[in-house]
Scaffold this motif. Structure first.
Motif, mmCIF file in Angstrom:
data_model
loop_
_atom_site.group_PDB
_atom_site.id
_atom_site.type_symbol
_atom_site.label_atom_id
_atom_site.label_comp_id
_atom_site.label_asym_id
_atom_site.label_seq_id
_atom_site.Cartn_x
_atom_site.Cartn_y
_atom_site.Cartn_z
ATOM 1 N N ALA A 36 0.191 2.397 -12.299
ATOM 2 C CA ALA A 36 -0.168 3.207 -11.126
ATOM 3 C C ALA A 36 -1.078 2.447 -10.170
ATOM 4 C CB ALA A 36 -0.833 4.509 -11.577
ATOM 5 N N GLU A 37 -1.970 1.635 -10.709
ATOM 6 C CA GLU A 37 -2.903 0.905 -9.839
ATOM 7 C C GLU A 37 -2.210 -0.145 -8.981
ATOM 8 O OE1 GLU A 37 -3.581 -0.523 -14.167
ATOM 9 O OE2 GLU A 37 -3.290 1.364 -13.092
ATOM 10 N N ASP A 38 -0.990 -0.542 -9.354
ATOM 11 C CA ASP A 38 -0.242 -1.488 -8.514
ATOM 12 C C ASP A 38 -0.018 -0.939 -7.114
ATOM 13 O OD1 ASP A 38 -0.069 -3.000 -10.802
ATOM 14 O OD2 ASP A 38 2.042 -2.549 -11.201
ATOM 15 N N LEU A 39 0.052 0.374 -7.012
ATOM 16 C CA LEU A 39 0.382 1.003 -5.735
ATOM 17 C C LEU A 39 -0.732 0.855 -4.708
ATOM 18 C CD1 LEU A 39 2.011 4.260 -7.135
ATOM 19 C CD2 LEU A 39 3.176 2.235 -6.247
ATOM 20 N N TYR A 40 -1.936 0.535 -5.156
ATOM 21 C CA TYR A 40 -3.017 0.287 -4.199
ATOM 22 C C TYR A 40 -2.720 -0.919 -3.323
ATOM 23 C CZ TYR A 40 -5.875 3.628 -6.833
ATOM 24 O OH TYR A 40 -6.361 4.770 -7.435
ATOM 25 N N LEU A 41 -1.877 -1.816 -3.795
ATOM 26 C CA LEU A 41 -1.512 -2.992 -2.998
ATOM 27 C C LEU A 41 -0.816 -2.591 -1.702
ATOM 28 C CD1 LEU A 41 -0.042 -5.269 -5.834
ATOM 29 C CD2 LEU A 41 -2.228 -5.591 -4.648
ATOM 30 N N ALA A 42 -0.207 -1.420 -1.713
ATOM 31 C CA ALA A 42 0.567 -1.003 -0.548
ATOM 32 C C ALA A 42 -0.303 -0.765 0.685
ATOM 33 C CB ALA A 42 1.361 0.267 -0.871
ATOM 34 N N PHE A 43 -1.547 -0.378 0.496
ATOM 35 C CA PHE A 43 -2.387 -0.044 1.649
ATOM 36 C C PHE A 43 -2.794 -1.276 2.456
ATOM 37 C CE2 PHE A 43 -2.872 3.616 -1.196
ATOM 38 C CZ PHE A 43 -2.498 4.625 -0.327
ATOM 39 N N PRO A 44 -3.375 -2.336 1.837
ATOM 40 C CA PRO A 44 -3.641 -3.526 2.644
ATOM 41 C C PRO A 44 -2.368 -4.164 3.176
ATOM 42 C CG PRO A 44 -4.057 -3.969 0.315
ATOM 43 C CD PRO A 44 -3.876 -2.493 0.447
ATOM 44 N N LEU A 45 -1.286 -4.087 2.385
ATOM 45 C CA LEU A 45 -0.030 -4.662 2.853
ATOM 46 C C LEU A 45 0.539 -3.869 4.028
ATOM 47 C CD1 LEU A 45 2.030 -6.875 2.491
ATOM 48 C CD2 LEU A 45 3.183 -5.481 0.758
ATOM 49 N N ALA A 46 0.360 -2.539 4.013
ATOM 50 C CA ALA A 46 0.805 -1.718 5.148
ATOM 51 C C ALA A 46 0.063 -2.114 6.418
ATOM 52 C CB ALA A 46 0.581 -0.240 4.841
ATOM 53 N N PHE A 47 -1.238 -2.380 6.283
ATOM 54 C CA PHE A 47 -2.015 -2.837 7.441
ATOM 55 C C PHE A 47 -1.500 -4.193 7.927
ATOM 56 C CE2 PHE A 47 -5.604 -5.301 9.155
ATOM 57 C CZ PHE A 47 -5.957 -4.491 10.231
ATOM 58 N N CYS A 48 -1.199 -5.086 6.996
ATOM 59 C CA CYS A 48 -0.657 -6.403 7.367
ATOM 60 C C CYS A 48 0.690 -6.270 8.066
ATOM 61 C CB CYS A 48 -0.512 -7.289 6.125
ATOM 62 S SG CYS A 48 -2.069 -7.790 5.388
ATOM 63 N N ILE A 49 1.533 -5.368 7.567
ATOM 64 C CA ILE A 49 2.837 -5.149 8.198
ATOM 65 C C ILE A 49 2.660 -4.624 9.618
ATOM 66 C CG2 ILE A 49 4.876 -3.635 8.137
ATOM 67 C CD1 ILE A 49 4.894 -3.962 5.108
ATOM 68 N N PHE A 50 1.698 -3.735 9.803
ATOM 69 C CA PHE A 50 1.442 -3.213 11.139
ATOM 70 C C PHE A 50 0.962 -4.311 12.082
ATOM 71 C CE2 PHE A 50 -1.417 -1.188 14.268
ATOM 72 C CZ PHE A 50 -0.487 -0.372 14.901
#
Length: 387
Positions: free
Chosen positions: A35-49
């Motif tokens: 479940a903690e792997d999903l925290y990676l999505a938030f900084p990566l979402a910012f990078c994608i933006f």
């Protein structure tokens, strides 16, 4: 807090009988979704933006200008302090009584005042250049992730036999390629979830917001419960139509109408076949029936299937509107002014400009043809003035 977490992560809800979270802890021999792997999505979402902003400015915009995409937005309404005060402080859509009062106050006829308000509303709409850049970014991402998904899935056994999605479940090791695929898709949808509040506003904003919530929830839920194999099939299937949709929008913004029409009809076929045909017969069949045969029943499966069915309901709604638009296009022999929400106009369609009571009150517009569009797929109605 510990009691709440223990209640939330109850193994009898999330996992099959006789399986515990300890059984799914990653080891040196095998890695499982955590479940903690999903925290990676938030900084990566910012990078994608941030990548999107750079892409739109330094790649999409030069391409748009090279293709002669219109850089100017809708024509501005002529300055008028009284009307501007009403627009900003009272209403953007004055009723008949207010229009008549303004007509007497300004010595303008009512239709000229209506036209002023229409132009003033259009001023806040984005230019064709802005819309092209947004579509080019989405097209580029969807093309990349769809290509990645196809290359990954063609090497997997569950692409050719969906029963392989449940072989050995839940003890299915997490492959690096699958982990990357999931996290990038989740990050992209998180970026859309937040950017839609600053992106081009469309008529189906609420529906698309619901779609993004369901998608993010499905990706998260399937990752935590290690239902990732069927998740990859679902992700790849959905990306196929989105690639063609964004291509059709770009062609329309470039005024390549025949190409836009062809791409839209292709999109309609791909969407309906994939969402009303393949999705229920391939995805829902395996999650509703094959999964139950292989593993029995546990509560998380009900939640997972409910989310998948909600997604199918959205598919049916959009498919109805796509079929409606395609029928109108075929019956008229063109797709230039249909119900598509994937193609937008920058301004309202104007009626013939009537003369106002004074020479200075005449207002003209640059009303452009084309159908109005949404981020998703279709909205009903002909070219309307508000997105």
């Amino acid at each position: 807090m510990a009691g709440i977490l223990a209640w939330f992560w109850n193994e009898r809800f999330w996992l099959p009988h006789n399986v515990t979270w300890a059984d799914l802890q990653s080891t040196e021999e095998a890695s499982f979704p955590q479940a903690e792997d999903l925290y990676l999505a938030f900084p990566l979402a910012f990078c994608i933006f941030m990548i999107r902003l750079l892409f739109e400015r330094f790649i999409a915009k030069p391409c748009a200008l090279g293709l002669k995409v219109q850089a100017n937005g809708p024509q501005k309404a002529q300055p008028n302090a009284i009307l501007e005060k009403v627009f900003t402080a009272i209403t953007k859509h004055p009723d008949e009584k207010r229009l008549e009062g303004l007509s007497k106050q300004l010595d303008w006829d009512v239709r000229s005042i209506q036209r002023w308000f229409r132009q003033r509303r259009n001023q806040e709409k984005p230019s064709t250049l802005t819309k092209f850049c947004e579509s080019m970014w989405r097209f580029t991402f969807y093309l990349y992730i769809f290509t990645y998904g196809v290359r990954f899935l063609k090497k997997t056994p569950w692409l050719w036999n969906t029963r392989q999605c449940w072989n050995g479940y839940p003890y299915q090791p997490l492959m690096p390629d699958l982990h990357y695929y999931y996290i990038v898709e989740l990050s992209f949808y998180w970026s859309l979830m937040f950017s839609q509040f600053i992106d081009i506003k469309r008529k189906d904003f609420g529906i698309m917001f619901t779609h993004h919530i369901v998608t993010v929830t499905l990706i998260t839920f399937s990752y935590v419960t290690n239902l990732t194999r069927v998740g990859t099939l679902t992700l790849c299937l959905h990306d196929a139509a989105d690639v063609v949709l964004e291509a059709a929008k770009m062609a329309n913004y470039c005024k390549y109408q025949k190409l836009s029409d062809l791409l839209f009809l292709t999109f309609a076929i791909v969407f309906i076949v994939s969402r009303l045909g393949i999705y229920p017969l391939w995805i829902l069949n395996t999650t509703l029936f094959e999964l139950y045969e292989a593993l029995g029943n546990f509560p998380a499966l009900w939640v997972f299937n409910v989310l998948l069915v909600v997604l199918q309901i959205l598919h049916c709604f959009w498919s109805y509107l796509i079929i409606k638009a395609a029928y109108k296009a075929i019956s008229k022999g063109k797709v230039a002014k249909d119900d598509r929400s994937d193609i937008e106009s920058s301004s309202d369609e104007e009626e013939t400009v009537p003369r106002s009571k004074t020479p200075h009150s005449s207002i003209t517009t640059n009303g452009t043809g084309g159908a109005n569009g949404t981020n998703g797929y279709i909205t009903g109605g002909t070219c309307s003035e508000e997105h």
